[in-house]
Write a protein that holds these residues in place. Structure first.
Motif, short mmCIF file in Angstrom:
data_model
loop_
_atom_site.label_atom_id
_atom_site.label_comp_id
_atom_site.label_asym_id
_atom_site.label_seq_id
_atom_site.Cartn_x
_atom_site.Cartn_y
_atom_site.Cartn_z
N GLY A 125 0.84 -1.24 0.09
CA GLY A 125 -0.47 0.16 0.20
C GLY A 125 0.83 1.49 -0.17
N CYS A 126 2.11 1.29 0.60
CA CYS A 126 2.88 2.62 0.91
C CYS A 126 3.50 2.95 -0.43
CB CYS A 126 3.24 2.22 1.97
SG CYS A 126 4.84 1.01 2.63
N ARG A 127 3.44 1.47 -1.00
CA ARG A 127 5.04 1.56 -2.42
C ARG A 127 4.29 1.65 -3.57
NH1 ARG A 127 7.92 -4.00 -0.12
NH2 ARG A 127 8.96 -3.63 1.65
N ALA A 128 2.55 2.41 -3.33
CA ALA A 128 2.26 2.93 -4.75
C ALA A 128 3.35 3.87 -5.53
CB ALA A 128 0.82 3.75 -4.71
N PRO A 129 2.89 3.36 -7.02
CA PRO A 129 3.82 4.62 -7.95
C PRO A 129 3.55 6.28 -7.50
CG PRO A 129 2.07 3.49 -8.92
CD PRO A 129 2.08 2.72 -7.86
N LEU A 130 4.94 7.19 -7.36
CA LEU A 130 4.58 8.40 -7.66
C LEU A 130 3.48 8.99 -8.49
CD1 LEU A 130 7.45 10.79 -6.02
CD2 LEU A 130 5.80 9.64 -5.16
N PRO A 131 2.33 9.78 -8.65
CA PRO A 131 1.71 10.40 -9.71
C PRO A 131 2.23 12.24 -10.29
CG PRO A 131 1.04 11.30 -7.45
CD PRO A 131 1.73 9.99 -6.98
N TRP A 132 3.29 11.80 -10.86
CA TRP A 132 3.61 12.99 -11.84
C TRP A 132 2.84 13.80 -12.11
CZ3 TRP A 132 8.53 13.86 -10.05
CH2 TRP A 132 9.06 12.79 -9.47
N LEU A 133 1.90 13.66 -13.05
CA LEU A 133 1.22 14.48 -14.25
C LEU A 133 -0.37 14.45 -13.74
CD1 LEU A 133 2.63 13.82 -17.59
CD2 LEU A 133 3.22 15.80 -15.58
N ARG A 134 -0.51 15.52 -14.56
CA ARG A 134 -2.33 15.09 -13.99
C ARG A 134 -2.75 14.10 -14.81
NH1 ARG A 134 -4.90 20.21 -11.75
NH2 ARG A 134 -2.88 21.55 -12.62
N ASP A 135 -3.00 13.64 -15.68
CA ASP A 135 -3.18 13.37 -16.50
C ASP A 135 -2.98 12.00 -16.59
OD1 ASP A 135 -5.45 14.87 -17.17
OD2 ASP A 135 -4.42 15.98 -19.00
N ALA A 136 -3.98 10.42 -15.86
CA ALA A 136 -3.78 9.40 -16.71
C ALA A 136 -2.73 8.87 -17.97
CB ALA A 136 -4.81 8.60 -16.38
N PRO A 137 -1.98 8.22 -18.12
CA PRO A 137 -1.05 6.96 -16.45
C PRO A 137 0.02 8.36 -16.42
CG PRO A 137 -0.44 6.96 -18.58
CD PRO A 137 -0.86 8.00 -18.74
N HIS A 138 -0.54 9.76 -15.38
CA HIS A 138 0.53 10.41 -14.59
C HIS A 138 2.21 10.22 -14.48
CE1 HIS A 138 -3.30 10.07 -12.68
NE2 HIS A 138 -3.94 9.02 -12.24
N GLY A 139 3.01 10.12 -16.34
CA GLY A 139 4.12 10.15 -16.50
C GLY A 139 4.36 8.80 -16.37
N TRP A 140 3.44 7.73 -16.36
CA TRP A 140 3.94 6.12 -16.23
C TRP A 140 3.54 5.59 -18.18
CZ3 TRP A 140 6.92 3.61 -12.70
CH2 TRP A 140 7.42 4.45 -11.34
N ASN A 141 3.87 6.19 -18.82
CA ASN A 141 3.93 5.87 -19.60
C ASN A 141 4.35 4.60 -20.18
OD1 ASN A 141 2.99 8.31 -19.70
ND2 ASN A 141 4.53 8.86 -20.76
N GLY A 142 3.82 3.37 -20.97
CA GLY A 142 4.18 2.36 -20.94
C GLY A 142 2.77 1.39 -20.20
#
Ligand code: NOJ
Ligand code: CA
Length: 517
Positions: free
Chosen positions: A380-397
């Motif tokens: 739960g505490c290891r979830a990815p950081l959301p960088w950008l407002r729009d999904a996928p929040h900077g996690w492309n791919g």
């Protein structure tokens, strides 16, 4: 590169006493190759973010070769990088680019255990007379020691050589035998390898665990069922740490050791500073367990003050890390409490450690059973950081290896950068105030008389002073302070710069500077 704030290092104190440290959990920080797992290049790409936040150093959780039974805390080569995270060149680049930004960098050192895939263990289990047999801890009979992470007995039977080996964590994490001088030599070699590459020191995983009772006595009955790693306190660990300290001290620059002493007793933690010849700093986890309760916090803080000060042991403060529920979650999801807690974290006497994402006010991510990864239930505490407002929040791919925590759009870095009242800006303001005040970084700590539900203290260094008041109650309370004060920072907006009238709003934290200053 932008020129940022001036270095914090004061000539009067070691850099690590002045510092605020940011913990990077690489898997969940930033991904650059689209496989859904954060990597070393992702950290490089966001060093300015960490620097702009106001941190002075980063601690990077393990990125070494590993079969990932325990997310990299099971290492199969201490001197190489897991392909998942990048290459040795990427590690060198990270160290170099951090230093270019005046950020110190600590790597994780995991001395207690290797992976069962480490060539040392592969040899050790090959036969009873293998020269590396004694590098691990083998016994004919188990005792009742328990492993952590729900792994049951701390002993696993090896059918081929008909003995049990010891593991304080998963069976895939056999414990090294630090009483064997060859192990000591080999592990010192690991430290040298990274010190020569330029790291500023290490966070030492379960620093209290390398020494074990040589008699392998059963647990005291009252502790039966508890994992040994949560109370192991054998004197030999101190000898191990003194040896590690000598290696680190033999390098130029102020390299530093911060140990994870995961014993929930501050009195025991203090022992791991030795006589200034063991850890420079140790984590002290009772405040991380504390609920939102002024009595519990007051007790933890007083204990740190009364036990550490006389021992000349420099405190650390941690509210969240990759092993525990995030503090906002633990405080009932309250952003208001999380803001006040950040004020505590960053104004108490000692070095604060910020776990990536707490500066965004993240809560734990709810993890559906089919998405669970960690055998210890810590996803739960290891979830990815959301960088950008729009999904996928900077996690492309590929989708990230874990789901996002709630509200990733509103809590994204991008959204919070644009909002002066966001949690991110709050951490920046606090870290700026800390950087500007020697009293907050290095000064004395003195508790002030207050109503029971308020925690109030003064920090002083020379003529620089600050007062901090945290109201844990959900109603306004008043306090009488000696002298006249103005409000420098407040968890809720309004009243900034005004003279302090004694009122602290519900669950509010106030940082006060002398009036007229
Ligand atoms: C403490 C680390 O923080 C945790 O993540 C790990 O599982 C254990 N030590 C074992 O290395
Ligand atoms: Ca990646």
């Amino acid at each position: 590169m932008t020129v940022l704030a001036s270095p914090v290092t004061s000539p009067s104190a070691a850099w690590w006493k002045n510092a605020a440290v940011y913990q990077v959990y690489p898997r969940s920080f930033a991904d650059t190759n689209g496989d859904g797992v954060g990597d070393l290049r992702g950290i490089c790409n966001h060093l300015d973010y960490i620097r702009d936040l106001g941190a002075d150093a980063i601690w990077v959780s393990p990125v070494f070769s590993s079969p990932m039974a325990d997310a990299g805390y099971d290492i199969s080569d201490y001197c190489d990088i897991a392909p998942l995270f990048g290459t040795l060149d990427d590690a060198d680049r990270l160290i170099r680019e951090a230093h270019e930004r005046d950020l110190r960098i600590l790597f994780d050192f995991v001395p207690n255990h290797t992976s069962d895939q480490h060539p040392w263990f592969v040899e050790s289990r090959a036969s009873r007379d293998n020269p590396r047999r004694d590098w691990y801890i083998w016994r004919d009979e188990p005792n009742d020691w328990r492993a952590a992470l729900g792994a049951g007995s701390a002993w696993t039977w090896d059918e081929a050589t008909r003995q049990y080996y010891l593991h304080l964590f998963l069976p895939q994490q056999p414990d090294l035998n630090w009483r064997n001088p060859e192990v000591v030599q080999a592990m010192h070699g690991v430290l040298r390898f990274w010190l020569e590459r330029g790291v500023d020191g290490f966070r030492i995983d379960v620093a209290h665990c390398t020494g074990k009772d040589p008699n392998f006595a059963d647990h005291p009955r009252c502790l039966a069922g508890e994992p040994l790693a949560s109370f192991n306190d054998d004197p030999y660990s101190h000898e191990v740490l003194r040896g590690i300290r000598r290696v680190v001290d033999s390098y130029p620059g102020e390299r530093v050791l911060v140990g994870e002493v995961n014993i929930r007793s501050t009195a025991s933690v203090v022992q791991y500073y030795g006589a200034g010849d063991e850890l420079h700093m140790s984590f002290n986890f009772p405040p991380l367990d504390a609920p939102w309760d002024p009595v519990v916090f007051r007790t933890c803080i007083r204990e740190v003050d009364s036990l550490m000060q006389p021992a000349n042991a420099w405190p650390t403060w941690v509210l969240s890390n990759h092993d525990n529920a995030r503090h906002r979650t633990r405080y009932g999801g309250s952003m208001r409490r999380a803001r006040a807690a950040a004020m505590l974290l960053l104004t108490l006497r000692g070095t604060p450690f910020i776990f990536q994402g707490e500066e965004l006010g993240l809560e734990d991510a709810p993890i559906a059973p089919d998405r669970q990864v960690d055998p210890g239930g810590r996803d739960g505490c290891r979830a990815p950081l959301p960088w950008l407002r729009d999904a996928p929040h900077g996690w492309n791919g590929a989708p990230p290896w874990l789901p996002f925590a709630p509200d990733p759009a509103a809590l994204s870095v991008q959204a919070q950068q644009a909002d002066p009242e966001s949690m991110l800006q709050w951490y920046r303001q606090l870290l700026r105030a800390r950087r500007a005040s020697e009293a907050l970084r290095l000064g004395s700590w003195e508790e002030l008389p207050s109503p029971a539900e308020v925690l109030a203290y003064r920090r002083r260094e020379g003529r620089d002073e600050r007062v901090v008041c945290i109201n844990f109650a959900d109603r306004p309370l008043t306090i009488e302070l000696p002298g006249a004060w103005r409000i420098e920072l407040a968890t809720q907006p309004g009243r900034l710069g005004q003279d302090f009238d004694g009122v602290i709003h519900e669950e509010q934290g106030l940082l006060l500077a002398p009036a007229g200053s």
